[in-house]
Design a protein around this motif. Structure first.
Motif, PDB file in Angstrom:
ATOM      1  N   ILE A  38     -30.079   1.403 -24.851  1.00 41.26           N
ATOM      2  CA  ILE A  38     -31.331   1.384 -24.093  1.00 41.26           C
ATOM      3  C   ILE A  38     -31.802  -0.053 -23.886  1.00 41.26           C
ATOM      4  O   ILE A  38     -31.881  -0.836 -24.832  1.00 41.26           O
ATOM      5  CB  ILE A  38     -32.426   2.200 -24.818  1.00 41.26           C
ATOM      6  N   VAL A  72     -32.633   2.784 -19.283  1.00 40.51           N
ATOM      7  CA  VAL A  72     -33.683   1.774 -19.177  1.00 40.51           C
ATOM      8  C   VAL A  72     -35.031   2.422 -19.466  1.00 40.51           C
ATOM      9  O   VAL A  72     -35.297   3.529 -19.012  1.00 40.51           O
ATOM     10  CB  VAL A  72     -33.702   1.167 -17.759  1.00 40.51           C
ATOM     11  N   ILE A  73     -35.855   1.750 -20.254  1.00 36.21           N
ATOM     12  CA  ILE A  73     -37.267   2.148 -20.357  1.00 36.21           C
ATOM     13  C   ILE A  73     -38.101   0.973 -19.875  1.00 36.21           C
ATOM     14  O   ILE A  73     -37.775  -0.186 -20.134  1.00 36.21           O
ATOM     15  CB  ILE A  73     -37.674   2.553 -21.791  1.00 36.21           C
ATOM     16  N   ARG A  87     -42.481  -6.542 -31.136  1.00 33.40           N
ATOM     17  CA  ARG A  87     -42.008  -5.862 -32.342  1.00 33.40           C
ATOM     18  C   ARG A  87     -41.964  -4.353 -32.168  1.00 33.40           C
ATOM     19  O   ARG A  87     -41.069  -3.676 -32.681  1.00 33.40           O
ATOM     20  CB  ARG A  87     -42.885  -6.248 -33.543  1.00 33.40           C
ATOM     21  N   VAL A  88     -42.928  -3.825 -31.431  1.00 31.03           N
ATOM     22  CA  VAL A  88     -42.934  -2.377 -31.190  1.00 31.03           C
ATOM     23  C   VAL A  88     -41.799  -1.990 -30.239  1.00 31.03           C
ATOM     24  O   VAL A  88     -41.039  -1.043 -30.501  1.00 31.03           O
ATOM     25  CB  VAL A  88     -44.298  -1.925 -30.618  1.00 31.03           C
ATOM     26  N   ASN A 141     -38.360  -1.716 -31.465  1.00 36.66           N
ATOM     27  CA  ASN A 141     -38.061  -0.476 -32.200  1.00 36.66           C
ATOM     28  C   ASN A 141     -37.445   0.597 -31.313  1.00 36.66           C
ATOM     29  O   ASN A 141     -36.872   1.566 -31.808  1.00 36.66           O
ATOM     30  CB  ASN A 141     -39.350   0.108 -32.798  1.00 36.66           C
ATOM     31  N   TYR A 142     -37.646   0.455 -29.998  1.00 40.23           N
ATOM     32  CA  TYR A 142     -37.189   1.487 -29.073  1.00 40.23           C
ATOM     33  C   TYR A 142     -35.865   1.113 -28.412  1.00 40.23           C
ATOM     34  O   TYR A 142     -35.092   1.986 -28.040  1.00 40.23           O
ATOM     35  CB  TYR A 142     -38.217   1.703 -27.955  1.00 40.23           C
ATOM     36  N   ALA A 143     -35.636  -0.181 -28.206  1.00 33.13           N
ATOM     37  CA  ALA A 143     -34.562  -0.609 -27.310  1.00 33.13           C
ATOM     38  C   ALA A 143     -33.505  -1.425 -28.027  1.00 33.13           C
ATOM     39  O   ALA A 143     -33.726  -1.942 -29.123  1.00 33.13           O
ATOM     40  CB  ALA A 143     -35.157  -1.418 -26.168  1.00 33.13           C
ATOM     41  N   ASP A 144     -32.341  -1.557 -27.380  1.00 38.30           N
ATOM     42  CA  ASP A 144     -31.246  -2.365 -27.910  1.00 38.30           C
ATOM     43  C   ASP A 144     -31.260  -3.787 -27.360  1.00 38.30           C
ATOM     44  O   ASP A 144     -30.531  -4.653 -27.841  1.00 38.30           O
ATOM     45  CB  ASP A 144     -29.915  -1.684 -27.600  1.00 38.30           C
TER      46      ASP A 144
END
Lengths: 302, 302, 302
Positions: C41, C68-69, C90-91, C94-97
């Motif tokens: 992601i 993609v986000i 930082r947040v 946590n979601y993406a690569d």
């Protein structure tokens, strides 16, 4: 290559081909897995908002295993910096395997097709065309009623309503029996009526919806859209002219289906939703298989 | 079908089931490939913005191999044309296998569930519920501390803070020992406290955070949100009442963890980020496995 | 880990590595299926709009099988609630690569890299760097002309134009022969020219584009951007100074190629599009394979 610009570009055979392709793909629209368009990218370019149409295309593409990129809100794009539509199209055609375009200016889709090396699908160009809406309307009639020997009432704004002009044209190819129901001020223009008759349609006109309820297979009602009126005063005179109620549908023939392109305001009473006649939510669902068919046909022939 | 509307709909066993499912899915949230929801589509409908919650759901869905369609900004959608929530839900349910809904009106998610033929997941409805936030808070405690024998301080706005009411209710199912830390004007309403005690919680109250630092396992601090106050003057009296600093955490028990639903303003000093106590960024990560668990449970039972 | 912040961080060998990787991936950019980044992601964080750059990254990621986000419009996010860039990063990490960041503040990408546990790719930070634009410019020259023995004219705003400074630096590593063409008020700053010469570039300056047309391999013209000028009056004096017309290119050497970072206003006449010299749309396409290369290198080494 296979641009989809206007219903006028399609013969009845070509329309039937699209509708049959949609029928074949319908299980995928309902959730069956598919990778027919795996690895393909669809770009959505909405120069005026139409969330519903955009979501329907996006759903169609993703159900087929493909991906979508969206240009997003206009005001933040290069377009706002003064870029021409031709340049925008040429750039986006570098990213995508097909482009869905909605634009407020009539003729925009046709022009875009001249500059694009990938298929353009017209998702509405101002007072011009919106062929995918017409195709989903036809598909709904095919699935929920019948296109052959069809008796249909077109109700509401028949003067400015783009949806209805395009649908009436397509239905004339099927020799439909059409009753045009509108206030006097919003009658269908003569030039269009003449053209419909020439194609083979039977045309009747009335201002009273209740008189025709027993003699039709499909009741197609549209929103009278304020934004299409040059003069707001003209709008106020006719707003709310027709409303489908529980009372009205007591006069309906048993097999009647009621259609509406949505969103509705108060043209159809919520109580009608629960009756066997309502098909407007099915109609909105059918946008998915129809757009799937167009996407597959557009990208297969690239 | 499996709507997720309010924490009140779940028994403790059901909550444990969700948390354990999340634990099982956590490696996928960290990057392990998955196709558990391949071919499924999640629709996100945010009638008020919450980027973080939306991204967290989107990440969860995509990590599981699924796809997301987003209704996008409200002001450009059919909703702006006056469409009812019921109609919007019925249309979007035609496109997606589940719907995440955030809405400013209390009760909106419950109402949406009545009209949807696919699962509705409530991502916050005004002063109402926000169950996925509560579940990720519980999961964070389970992963970084312990839900059994828990001593927790809830700090900040305990009067208007929806997050905290919902969390306190859930913790009462685990018989937690709760210390409520707030300014006098922002005390937790009596009706809620009574209810918590009835469920099995031990409740204590104080205005002084420093007094409880040595006796708690979890410090849960929230932002005092201006927008929740009917009267801005009331807000100004209490803004900035509590702040976690390096000085304050000197009094902490060794195993303390600090949580915050984020975004933070100045409730936690940046210097605290580097200490062993900080868990608020982990907490935000845990939103992904928890939402994964809900998505899988919602769509498996469709 | 492999942050991509500034061209200054790359040696010529590293640049060649990226360009060769892009060449290897180019068939995928043209539609060949790939699952190189399946399950990965990418998060796009655009703190100022740049639709083209965002779409190009999104296309690159999706062509490689990744997802993609997008944080979406700024004004609706936690950032609007006053969250720091460090917390947002930082947040999202946590979601993406990997994270693509565009930010109006110089140095933002470097700062973000300090707080991110996943690679940051700088997609422009104010008057600072925009390395992926420079890399796609180099790639275009490599593919459509030659980086070795290159004679190039850089035309337009050489004072404020970030694109051109970064490109000139990179070209100096290839010992390019550069002709700087600008109005007097928009000459390249001395400090930059000195640096370029030190790296090995040959530098010439003129105000007249027509004089150099026969002696260059690449004509690189940029838009004079109003928004980069501290004083609007200064802008008006130089707007429209240079324009590539059919008349002008009569003086071109046979192998000349014309480049432009797009969007263009009136710097290049539409008639030039149809000539063999035009390469600006190819250039915009090459953004895809170059960004693919960077994404693969960033996420392979995670």
């Amino acid at each position: 290559m296979y641009h989809i610009i206007s219903m006028r570009d399609f013969s009845r055979d070509e329309i039937d081909l699209i509708l049959n392709k949609a029928k074949q793909l319908e299980p995928i629209a309902k959730g069956k897995k598919s990778d027919l368009l795996l690895g393909k990218i669809l770009a959505t370019l909405f120069f005026e908002p139409s969330t519903r149409t955009r979501l329907s295309f996006e759903t169609a593409m993703k159900r087929l295993g493909g991906e979508v990129i969206d240009l997003g809100a206009l005001e933040v794009s290069s377009v706002a910096k003064g870029e021409t539509l031709a340049d925008t199209i040429r750039v986006v055609a570098n990213y995508a395997d097909a482009i869905v375009l909605r634009h407020p200016r009539e003729g925009a889709a046709r022009m875009a097709a001249e500059y694009s090396r990938v298929p353009i699908i017209n998702a509405g160009d101002g007072a011009g065309h919106h062929p995918t809406q017409t195709l989903l309307d036809l598909y709904t009639i095919m699935r929920e009623s019948s296109l052959s020997g069809l008796r249909i009432a077109l109700v509401g704004d028949l003067k400015y309503g783009r949806t209805v002009h395009s649908l009436a044209y397509a239905l004339s190819l099927y020799h439909a029996d059409m009753t045009l129901v509108s206030p006097k001020q919003l009658e269908m223009p003569d030039v269009i009526k003449k053209d419909l008759k020439k194609q083979g349609a039977v045309i009747r006109e009335t201002t009273k919806l209740e008189d025709v309820m027993g003699d039709i297979d499909v009741l197609y009602i549209t929103r009278i859209q304020k934004e299409r009126f040059p003069d707001p005063a003209e709008y106020l005179k006719v707003a709310g002219s027709y409303r489908v109620t529980e009372e009205l549908i007591k006069k309906a023939s048993d097999s009647l289906i009621i259609m509406h392109p949505l969103p509705r305001m108060d043209e159809i009473a919520p109580a009608v939703d629960r009756t066997k006649y309502a098909r407007y939510f099915e109609q909105s669902f059918y946008g998915v298989p129809v757009r799937m068919a167009l996407l597959v046909m557009a990208m297969e022939t690239t």
